[in-house]
Design a protein around this motif. Structure first.
Motif, mmCIF file in Angstrom:
data_model
loop_
_atom_site.group_PDB
_atom_site.id
_atom_site.type_symbol
_atom_site.label_atom_id
_atom_site.label_comp_id
_atom_site.label_asym_id
_atom_site.label_seq_id
_atom_site.Cartn_x
_atom_site.Cartn_y
_atom_site.Cartn_z
ATOM 1 N N TYR A 154 -4.181 -1.736 4.511
ATOM 2 C CA TYR A 154 -5.400 -2.332 2.855
ATOM 3 C C TYR A 154 -6.832 -1.511 3.420
ATOM 4 O O TYR A 154 -7.776 -2.226 4.304
ATOM 5 C CB TYR A 154 -5.433 -4.090 3.433
ATOM 6 C CG TYR A 154 -3.514 -4.289 2.080
ATOM 7 C CD1 TYR A 154 -3.963 -4.688 1.289
ATOM 8 C CD2 TYR A 154 -2.762 -4.191 3.296
ATOM 9 C CE1 TYR A 154 -2.744 -4.909 0.324
ATOM 10 C CE2 TYR A 154 -1.227 -4.451 2.822
ATOM 11 C CZ TYR A 154 -1.177 -4.991 0.893
ATOM 12 O OH TYR A 154 -0.238 -5.470 0.754
ATOM 13 N N LEU A 189 -5.850 -4.402 -8.420
ATOM 14 C CA LEU A 189 -4.656 -4.362 -7.400
ATOM 15 C C LEU A 189 -4.138 -3.229 -7.977
ATOM 16 O O LEU A 189 -3.508 -2.489 -7.879
ATOM 17 C CB LEU A 189 -4.404 -5.214 -6.976
ATOM 18 C CG LEU A 189 -3.686 -4.653 -5.853
ATOM 19 C CD1 LEU A 189 -3.612 -3.391 -4.953
ATOM 20 C CD2 LEU A 189 -2.722 -5.447 -4.711
ATOM 21 N N GLU A 236 -8.951 -9.230 0.173
ATOM 22 C CA GLU A 236 -8.344 -8.810 1.614
ATOM 23 C C GLU A 236 -6.766 -9.955 1.662
ATOM 24 O O GLU A 236 -5.851 -10.513 2.688
ATOM 25 C CB GLU A 236 -9.028 -9.803 2.760
ATOM 26 C CG GLU A 236 -9.719 -10.945 2.376
ATOM 27 C CD GLU A 236 -10.913 -11.259 3.456
ATOM 28 O OE1 GLU A 236 -10.973 -12.662 3.314
ATOM 29 O OE2 GLU A 236 -10.971 -10.504 4.422
ATOM 30 N N MET A 243 0.140 -1.430 -0.312
ATOM 31 C CA MET A 243 0.549 0.336 -0.011
ATOM 32 C C MET A 243 0.911 1.532 -0.150
ATOM 33 O O MET A 243 -0.267 2.118 -0.118
ATOM 34 C CB MET A 243 -1.015 -0.026 1.374
ATOM 35 C CG MET A 243 -2.081 -0.853 0.984
ATOM 36 S SD MET A 243 -3.017 -0.711 -0.198
ATOM 37 C CE MET A 243 -2.619 -2.004 -1.792
ATOM 38 N N ARG A 258 -0.097 -4.148 7.446
ATOM 39 C CA ARG A 258 -1.964 -4.959 6.685
ATOM 40 C C ARG A 258 -2.939 -4.250 7.504
ATOM 41 O O ARG A 258 -4.436 -3.706 6.496
ATOM 42 C CB ARG A 258 -2.447 -6.344 7.459
ATOM 43 C CG ARG A 258 -0.795 -7.608 7.316
ATOM 44 C CD ARG A 258 -1.964 -8.744 7.761
ATOM 45 N NE ARG A 258 -2.819 -9.069 7.278
ATOM 46 C CZ ARG A 258 -4.036 -9.852 8.287
ATOM 47 N NH1 ARG A 258 -3.892 -10.516 8.832
ATOM 48 N NH2 ARG A 258 -4.460 -10.116 7.706
ATOM 49 N N LEU A 271 -10.277 -3.918 -0.871
ATOM 50 C CA LEU A 271 -9.650 -4.567 -2.050
ATOM 51 C C LEU A 271 -9.778 -5.542 -1.639
ATOM 52 O O LEU A 271 -9.372 -6.338 -0.736
ATOM 53 C CB LEU A 271 -8.252 -3.641 -1.670
ATOM 54 C CG LEU A 271 -7.985 -2.517 -2.217
ATOM 55 C CD1 LEU A 271 -6.222 -2.345 -2.305
ATOM 56 C CD2 LEU A 271 -7.828 -2.819 -3.834
ATOM 57 N N TYR A 308 -4.553 -10.286 -0.485
ATOM 58 C CA TYR A 308 -3.294 -9.271 -0.486
ATOM 59 C C TYR A 308 -2.422 -9.073 0.757
ATOM 60 O O TYR A 308 -1.115 -9.129 0.641
ATOM 61 C CB TYR A 308 -3.280 -8.098 -1.526
ATOM 62 C CG TYR A 308 -3.317 -8.764 -2.878
ATOM 63 C CD1 TYR A 308 -2.438 -9.354 -3.518
ATOM 64 C CD2 TYR A 308 -4.251 -8.808 -3.557
ATOM 65 C CE1 TYR A 308 -2.793 -10.029 -4.973
ATOM 66 C CE2 TYR A 308 -4.737 -9.033 -4.881
ATOM 67 C CZ TYR A 308 -3.668 -9.972 -5.325
ATOM 68 O OH TYR A 308 -3.684 -10.500 -6.772
ATOM 69 N N SER A 309 -3.693 -9.083 1.810
ATOM 70 C CA SER A 309 -3.151 -8.336 3.042
ATOM 71 C C SER A 309 -2.685 -10.224 3.624
ATOM 72 O O SER A 309 -2.180 -9.687 5.212
ATOM 73 C CB SER A 309 -3.829 -7.416 3.819
ATOM 74 O OG SER A 309 -5.561 -8.285 3.893
#
Length: 244
Positions: free
Chosen positions: A228, A88, A234, A44, A225, A232, A236-237
């Motif tokens: 984020y 993303l 979740e 991010m 985390r 978006l 990716y976190s």
């Protein structure tokens, strides 16, 4: 022969990058830094990550486009495997400020690879692989592609998995029993490791002694985390927690 800090796949994870800096600069004498691509996307804080890189007073020997920089700049997302990945990337593209865009355009190598020579040893730096610089899977190519035999060291990223491999190619060189050694090094991912170790990962390479050290540095994963947004995916976190 320079002593190199090898970094790849930072992916906008500022906390991970700072943890690597603190760990590596305390451990090693470093002459220069190699960036093997994908400094942005997934994480991010792409602008802040690039600004942190700008602060370094060590030379950047190599600074490559990865597949994410390439996709940001040319808009081609055809090789992304999921729609969430495309969304993303668009999110990151909209977030980049002018300073970050200028760094990508002016300071990074668009070819995705670079060659150099230190004291008679030939080096290839590439994000992916020799014949697919952005997306190639190096591990699958090593034994199959004798084109690598013209190098002594090949340094790559992209897989997010650290590796050290020595491969011996058949050549006409009786002094070395008709074998040519090539050393392949992947330092792993700073910001999004995928080897089930969630710590920020990097490598140190003394090109004179050929000492190669793989390291991982703990950082505040939950802090990253928390950045984020809820809209978006979740995935990716959450993957940061397990290193997957």
């Amino acid at each position: 022969m320079p002593r190199l800090l090898l970094l790849s796949d930072i992916h906008g994870n500022l906390s991970a990058l700072k943890a690597v800096e603190k760990d590596a600069f305390a451990r090693y004498p470093i002459d220069g830094i190699v960036l093997l691509g994908d400094i942005i996307n997934y994480g991010m804080r792409p602008n802040e990550t690039i600004e942190e890189i700008r602060k370094w007073d060590l030379p950047l020997y190599v600074n490559l486009f990865g597949n994410h920089e390439k996709a940001i700049m040319d808009g081609d997302t055809s090789r992304f495997s999921t729609e969430r990945g495309r969304r993303l990337l668009e999110y990151t593209k909209n977030k980049l400020d002018q300073n970050a865009l200028a760094f990508i355009q002016e300071r990074m190598s668009r070819s995705g690879m670079a060659e150099t020579e230190f004291s008679g040893k030939k080096f290839l730096f590439v994000h992916g692989s020799l014949h697919d610089p952005y997306w190639g899977k190096m591990e699958q190519e090593i034994a199959q592609n004798a084109d690598y035999a013209r190098y002594d060291f090949v340094l790559c990223g992209h897989s997010h998995v650290p590796h050290l491999t020595e491969h011996f190619y058949s050549v006409q060189n009786p002094d070395y029993r008709n074998k040519k050694r090539v050393v392949f090094i992947n330092p792993g991912s700073v910001g999004q490791p995928r080897n089930h170790n969630p710590r920020a990962q990097y490598a140190y390479f003394d090109t004179d002694t050929e000492a190669i050290h793989f390291n991982s540095a703990a950082y505040d994963i939950e802090s990253e985390r928390s950045l984020y947004p809820s809209d978006l995916d979740e995935f990716y976190s959450e993957r940061l927690v397990r290193g997957i």
